[in-house]
Design an enzyme around this catalytic site. Structure first.
Site, short mmCIF file in Angstrom:
data_model
loop_
_atom_site.label_atom_id
_atom_site.label_comp_id
_atom_site.label_asym_id
_atom_site.label_seq_id
_atom_site.Cartn_x
_atom_site.Cartn_y
_atom_site.Cartn_z
N HIS A 122 45.64 32.39 38.20
CA HIS A 122 44.49 33.26 37.99
C HIS A 122 44.95 34.41 37.08
CE1 HIS A 122 41.43 36.27 39.11
NE2 HIS A 122 40.70 35.25 39.53
N ASP A 199 50.38 33.75 45.55
CA ASP A 199 49.00 34.22 45.48
C ASP A 199 48.20 33.39 46.48
OD1 ASP A 199 46.32 34.48 44.93
OD2 ASP A 199 46.52 34.34 42.75
N GLN A 202 43.19 31.93 47.63
CA GLN A 202 42.34 30.78 48.00
C GLN A 202 42.88 30.01 49.20
OE1 GLN A 202 39.43 30.23 46.79
NE2 GLN A 202 39.48 31.58 45.01
N LYS A 225 37.14 37.19 50.45
CA LYS A 225 37.10 35.72 50.36
C LYS A 225 37.29 35.08 51.73
CE LYS A 225 39.10 35.63 45.71
NZ LYS A 225 38.01 35.29 44.79
N CYS A 365 38.37 32.94 35.50
CA CYS A 365 39.58 33.76 35.29
C CYS A 365 40.84 32.90 35.16
CB CYS A 365 39.76 34.78 36.42
SG CYS A 365 38.48 36.00 36.50
#
Ligand code: PMP
Length: 420
Positions: A122, A199, A202, A225, A365
């Site tokens: 991202h 990261d 998600q 999220k 992104c």
């Protein structure tokens, strides 16, 4: 007990909304999930009952706010498998978490160092490391993505060397849904004494996460999220590494002692939480992870998988649709990116919006990943705990007629009103 998405929907009053005369079908969860009553009730309780600044006041309201805010750190730490609140810094979002790490480790980087990122990063990560490289003279190298949407781990083993100072990778791609073998990447990083940064934007919302088992040095994620509010996110960091890392922002609660010429820093995690933090948001983040824990993250993962596999199977029957990422049956999260032949993603998105269906279209992104896939953009449907197969069916109805409906729609007053 089977996962009861229909009953879960009762916790999310926003899902009763109608959009353009249709019941809302919300399939943009990889961007932001909705927030259940149990979470946003925290705001009313906080502002009606104990709104106050934390840590600074010796009065009842400040004490209650401080305790609630601290306990939220404990709960969020436990949610990702961290070893106590000292390892859980609250930030604004994943982007800020990655920037905090990048700033801190950049103090140890120079022109001989390499930062290893991935082609599926991202921008929050990709651009941050680019900028750190520009400032420090370090070089960024990227682990390539294979045509079937996986990280090329053979290439990773070549790219990560003794020159590598940092390895940063997404646990889950926000476009492909691929679940990356982050524990293997962490091992590779540690074999070469590099920091391993994950990261988790998600993954934290969609599957059980155990930062201990993963052995990551840092793990970043966002509250909005994972059924939490906006304005709050988390950064897990190993205690000894956080102790060592320079803070990113200065002032307020992050300070222990100050003279006119120097200062010392507070204990973890407050050393990284400068100024008055988003207190209600932090407490609400604690409520969000409680909510997800009650559902069970294994069950959340399986529910998402069921919806993604159902959509993938349906789209595979349509020769005018191309999907991206792992094949049917392979592990992935509940998101599917695709393109419909002859229909730009933004037009598909508008057609869907006309029927009350929210998806996202564009580059999400991840411009370099779209360059790698050789497409300008994609449409992305992404699921959460309240979605059902009926939502997928509604999406498919529009996908099926999109090519025929497009011309009429683009000349309609509704479309004109939307874009003017
Ligand atoms: N990383 C990934 C993989 C993401 O999907 C996102 C959000 N799309 C981010 C980072 C950035 O999250 P935020 O905007 O909440 O900082």
């Amino acid at each position: 007990m089977p996962f009861d998405a229909a009953a879960i929907r009762d916790d999310f009053p926003i899902l009763e909304r109608r959009v353009n005369g249709h019941p809302l079908t919300y399939l943009d969860n990889a961007a932001t999930t909705h927030t259940p009553k149990q979470v946003y009730d925290v705001f009313e309780e906080f502002y009606a009952d104990y709104n106050s600044n934390i840590h600074r006041g010796i009065h009842e309201l400040s004490h209650e706010a401080s305790v609630a805010y601290e306990q939220a750190h404990d709960r969020v730490a436990e949610f990702v498998g961290a070893d106590g609140r000292e390892e859980m810094v609250f930030t604004k979002n994943t982007t800020e978490s990655i920037n905090l790490v990048a700033y801190g480790v950049s103090q140890h980087l120079d022109a001989d160092d390499e930062i290893v990122a991935t082609e599926m990063d991202h921008h929050a990560s990709l651009v941050t490391w680019q900028q750190i490289a520009k400032r420090t003279g370090a070089t960024v190298r990227h682990i390539p993505v294979t045509t079937d949407g996986h990280l090329d781990m053979d290439a990773a083993a070549e790219i990560i060397t003794d020159d590598t100072a940092v390895v940063c990778a997404p646990h889950v791609s926000n476009v492909l849904g691929t679940v990356n073998p982050v524990a293997d990447l962490v091992d590779l990083a540690h074999d070469h004494d590099a920091y391993a940064v994950v990261d988790g934007a998600q993954s934290a919302p969609t599957r059980p996460v155990d930062v201990g088992a993963m052995d990551a040095d840092f793990f970043a994620f966002s509250g909005h999220k994972l059924a939490g509010p906006t304005g709050i996110g988390g950064l897990y960091g190993k205690r000894e590494i956080l102790e060592d890392l320079d803070p990113f922002l200065f002032g307020g609660e992050m300070i222990r002692n100050v003279t006119l010429t120097d200062s010392t820093w507070n204990e973890l995690p407050w050393k990284f939480e400068a100024g008055t933090p988003p207190i209600a948001e932090g407490i609400a983040l604690g409520a969000a992870v409680d909510y997800l824990d009650d559902l069970g993250m294994e069950a959340v993962r399986d529910h998402e998988d069921d919806l993604a596999q159902y959509l993938l199977r349906e789209l595979a029957d349509r020769e005018f649709v191309r999907t991206y990422g792992p094949d049917i049956g392979e592990e992935r999260t509940g998101l599917v990116s695709f393109n419909v032949e002859g229909v730009h993603g933004h037009d598909l998105s508008s057609l869907l919006n006309d029927r009350g269906i929210a998806i996202r279209a564009g580059d999400h992104c991840t411009q370099p990943l779209h360059d790698r896939l050789d497409i300008p953009g994609s449409a992305r449907a992404s699921f959460y705990v309240y979605n059902t197969r009926a939502d997928v069916d509604r999406l498919l109805e529009v996908v099926d007629t999109a090519r025929d409906d497009l011309d009429d729609y683009l000349t309609s007053d509704r479309y004109h009103d939307l874009v003017s």
